[in-house]
Design a protein around this motif. Structure first.
Motif, mmCIF file in Angstrom:
data_model
loop_
_atom_site.group_PDB
_atom_site.id
_atom_site.type_symbol
_atom_site.label_atom_id
_atom_site.label_comp_id
_atom_site.label_asym_id
_atom_site.label_seq_id
_atom_site.Cartn_x
_atom_site.Cartn_y
_atom_site.Cartn_z
ATOM 1 N N MET A 224 54.017 3.785 60.321
ATOM 2 C CA MET A 224 54.386 2.408 60.628
ATOM 3 C C MET A 224 55.694 2.407 61.390
ATOM 4 O O MET A 224 56.613 3.144 61.072
ATOM 5 N N ARG A 225 55.806 1.583 62.395
ATOM 6 C CA ARG A 225 57.015 1.539 63.197
ATOM 7 C C ARG A 225 58.142 0.883 62.419
ATOM 8 O O ARG A 225 57.947 -0.014 61.626
ATOM 9 N N PRO B 28 59.709 6.108 53.586
ATOM 10 C CA PRO B 28 60.549 6.622 54.673
ATOM 11 C C PRO B 28 61.053 5.566 55.652
ATOM 12 O O PRO B 28 62.224 5.593 56.039
ATOM 13 N N GLU B 29 60.177 4.646 56.062
ATOM 14 C CA GLU B 29 60.618 3.635 57.026
ATOM 15 C C GLU B 29 61.634 2.687 56.410
ATOM 16 O O GLU B 29 62.622 2.314 57.055
ATOM 17 N N ALA B 30 61.404 2.312 55.156
ATOM 18 C CA ALA B 30 62.358 1.438 54.470
ATOM 19 C C ALA B 30 63.692 2.159 54.272
ATOM 20 O O ALA B 30 64.767 1.569 54.454
ATOM 21 N N ARG B 31 63.620 3.418 53.899
ATOM 22 C CA ARG B 31 64.840 4.208 53.712
ATOM 23 C C ARG B 31 65.643 4.282 55.014
ATOM 24 O O ARG B 31 66.861 4.064 55.025
ATOM 25 N N PRO C 175 58.350 -4.517 52.876
ATOM 26 C CA PRO C 175 56.923 -4.448 52.536
ATOM 27 C C PRO C 175 56.502 -3.016 52.206
ATOM 28 O O PRO C 175 56.939 -2.063 52.855
ATOM 29 N N GLY C 176 55.692 -2.857 51.172
ATOM 30 C CA GLY C 176 55.161 -1.539 50.832
ATOM 31 C C GLY C 176 56.129 -0.607 50.153
ATOM 32 O O GLY C 176 55.800 0.559 49.914
ATOM 33 N N THR D 160 65.608 -4.770 48.574
ATOM 34 C CA THR D 160 64.626 -4.505 47.525
ATOM 35 C C THR D 160 63.247 -4.301 48.129
ATOM 36 O O THR D 160 63.020 -4.591 49.299
ATOM 37 N N GLY D 161 62.317 -3.790 47.312
ATOM 38 C CA GLY D 161 60.970 -3.489 47.779
ATOM 39 C C GLY D 161 59.964 -4.533 47.330
ATOM 40 O O GLY D 161 59.983 -4.977 46.180
ATOM 41 N N ALA D 162 59.064 -4.902 48.219
ATOM 42 C CA ALA D 162 58.052 -5.917 47.904
ATOM 43 C C ALA D 162 57.098 -5.452 46.816
ATOM 44 O O ALA D 162 56.563 -6.273 46.064
ATOM 45 N N ASP D 163 56.844 -4.136 46.719
ATOM 46 C CA ASP D 163 55.883 -3.606 45.752
ATOM 47 C C ASP D 163 56.550 -3.050 44.496
ATOM 48 O O ASP D 163 55.906 -2.368 43.698
ATOM 49 N N ASP D 164 57.818 -3.352 44.310
ATOM 50 C CA ASP D 164 58.549 -2.876 43.140
ATOM 51 C C ASP D 164 58.093 -3.667 41.909
ATOM 52 O O ASP D 164 58.309 -4.880 41.828
ATOM 53 N N VAL D 165 57.455 -2.974 40.962
ATOM 54 C CA VAL D 165 56.987 -3.644 39.749
ATOM 55 C C VAL D 165 58.028 -3.585 38.637
ATOM 56 O O VAL D 165 57.851 -4.193 37.577
#
Length: 318
Positions: free
Chosen positions: A1-2, A298-301, A264-265, A232-237
């Motif tokens: 993902m870009r 990786p992309e979020a990081r 996201p993700g 924060t992460g969208a998929d963080d439970v």
């Protein structure tokens, strides 16, 4: 993902562990003048110097004396003048890996910040108090009580050092430490209430996937004048994005200087280098039965590194 796909879902402008791990080599020697232990840390091929120091928390023990905390000071690379600094507040599992080395996430950020001209002080809120992990059932070292006092003790420690700029110190925390960051800079911070110092406050704050990021925990009257970057992460439970999103909407509408981004993700610990995505049943919440999921995105990081770098340059950079 870009990478561009991770640009703000919502951003508020400011107002006013994989691969071969390098070994940790420990060399104790007497430091005649300052009485600290200096460790040589080999990490991904780059040696970064650290000093193990004692920091007086604003928290007190049963005798009314300050709780003395272990902390780890990483000085900026090739500094020839006083530098800005960042105080690190670790997550609910403490500062150390199972092998006894400092967590790779914190080491990665420390290396980056040192290269950018910032000193780093990692505060260990658990070891001195004899506390282990608080991830599953919580514990006595609370992010709304003891740990804000630890954060401000660390701030005052840094401000007493001649090679640190006292007006350019930021606070940064992850998860439990991210929640600590919110409690620390908010209006009900126990540390700010009891601190009678005339020294400057934190100049900026960063919170990664913070716990207690919701109106119920922080209060409807939460506010701050300290610029805050919240990621924060969208998929963080584990530390869910939705209640944090609602909280941020409310407080930014009232003028709080927060820049907020949801990835996201991305799961919990998305900024940790080389951490495989997996469930963590050992940290299952006994009340909700939620099984946390942690791992690198990786992309979020990569995007988070860019955002934090730019944010600190704008708020405490030289």
């Amino acid at each position: 993902m870009r990478l561009s796909a991770f640009r703000s879902r919502r951003s508020f402008p400011l107002a006013a562990h994989g691969g071969r791990r390098a070994r940790l080599s420990l060399r104790w020697f007497a430091a005649a003048l300052i009485g600290v232990a200096t460790l040589s840390l080999g990490w991904t091929g780059n040696a970064i110097a650290q000093e193990k120091v004692k920091v007086a928390s604003l928290d007190t023990d049963s005798d009314g004396k300050p709780v003395m905390l272990d902390a780890y000071l990483f000085r900026a690379v090739n500094a020839n003048a006083p530098t800005p600094a960042v105080v690190f507040m670790h997550g609910c599992n403490g500062m150390f890996s199972r092998r006894g080395s400092i967590d790779g996430r914190e080491l990665d950020w420390a290396r980056r910040f040192n290269a950018q001209g910032y000193a780093v002080l990692m505060v260990d809120s658990f070891t001195t108090r004899g506390q282990g992990s608080e991830c599953a059932k919580g514990g006595p070292v609370r992010p709304w009580a003891e740990r804000p006092r630890d954060a401000y003790g660390a701030l005052r420690y840094l401000q007493a050092l001649p090679d640190i700029r006292p007006d350019r110190v930021a606070l940064m925390g992850w998860s439990h430490g991210g929640g600590t960051t919110l409690f620390s800079i908010g209006p009900k911070s126990p540390a700010r209430a009891q601190d009678d110092s005339s020294a400057p406050d934190f100049a900026a704050a960063v919170a990664f996937y913070p716990g207690w990021c919701n109106t119920k925990a922080q209060g409807a009257d939460w506010s701050t004048k300290i610029p805050l970057l919240l990621l924060t992460g969208a998929d963080d439970v584990w530390t869910k994005a939705a209640p944090c999103d609602a909280f941020v909407k409310d407080v930014t509408a009232k003028g709080a200087p927060i820049t907020f981004h949801i990835y996201p993700g991305a799961y919990h610990d998305f900024d940790t280098p080389n951490l495989p995505v997996r469930e963590r049943p050992e940290f299952t919440n006994p009340k909700t039965h939620v099984v946390p999921i942690t791992g690198t995105q990786p992309e979020a990081r990569e995007d988070a590194i860019e955002r934090v770098t730019a944010f600190l340059a704008r708020t405490i950079g030289q």
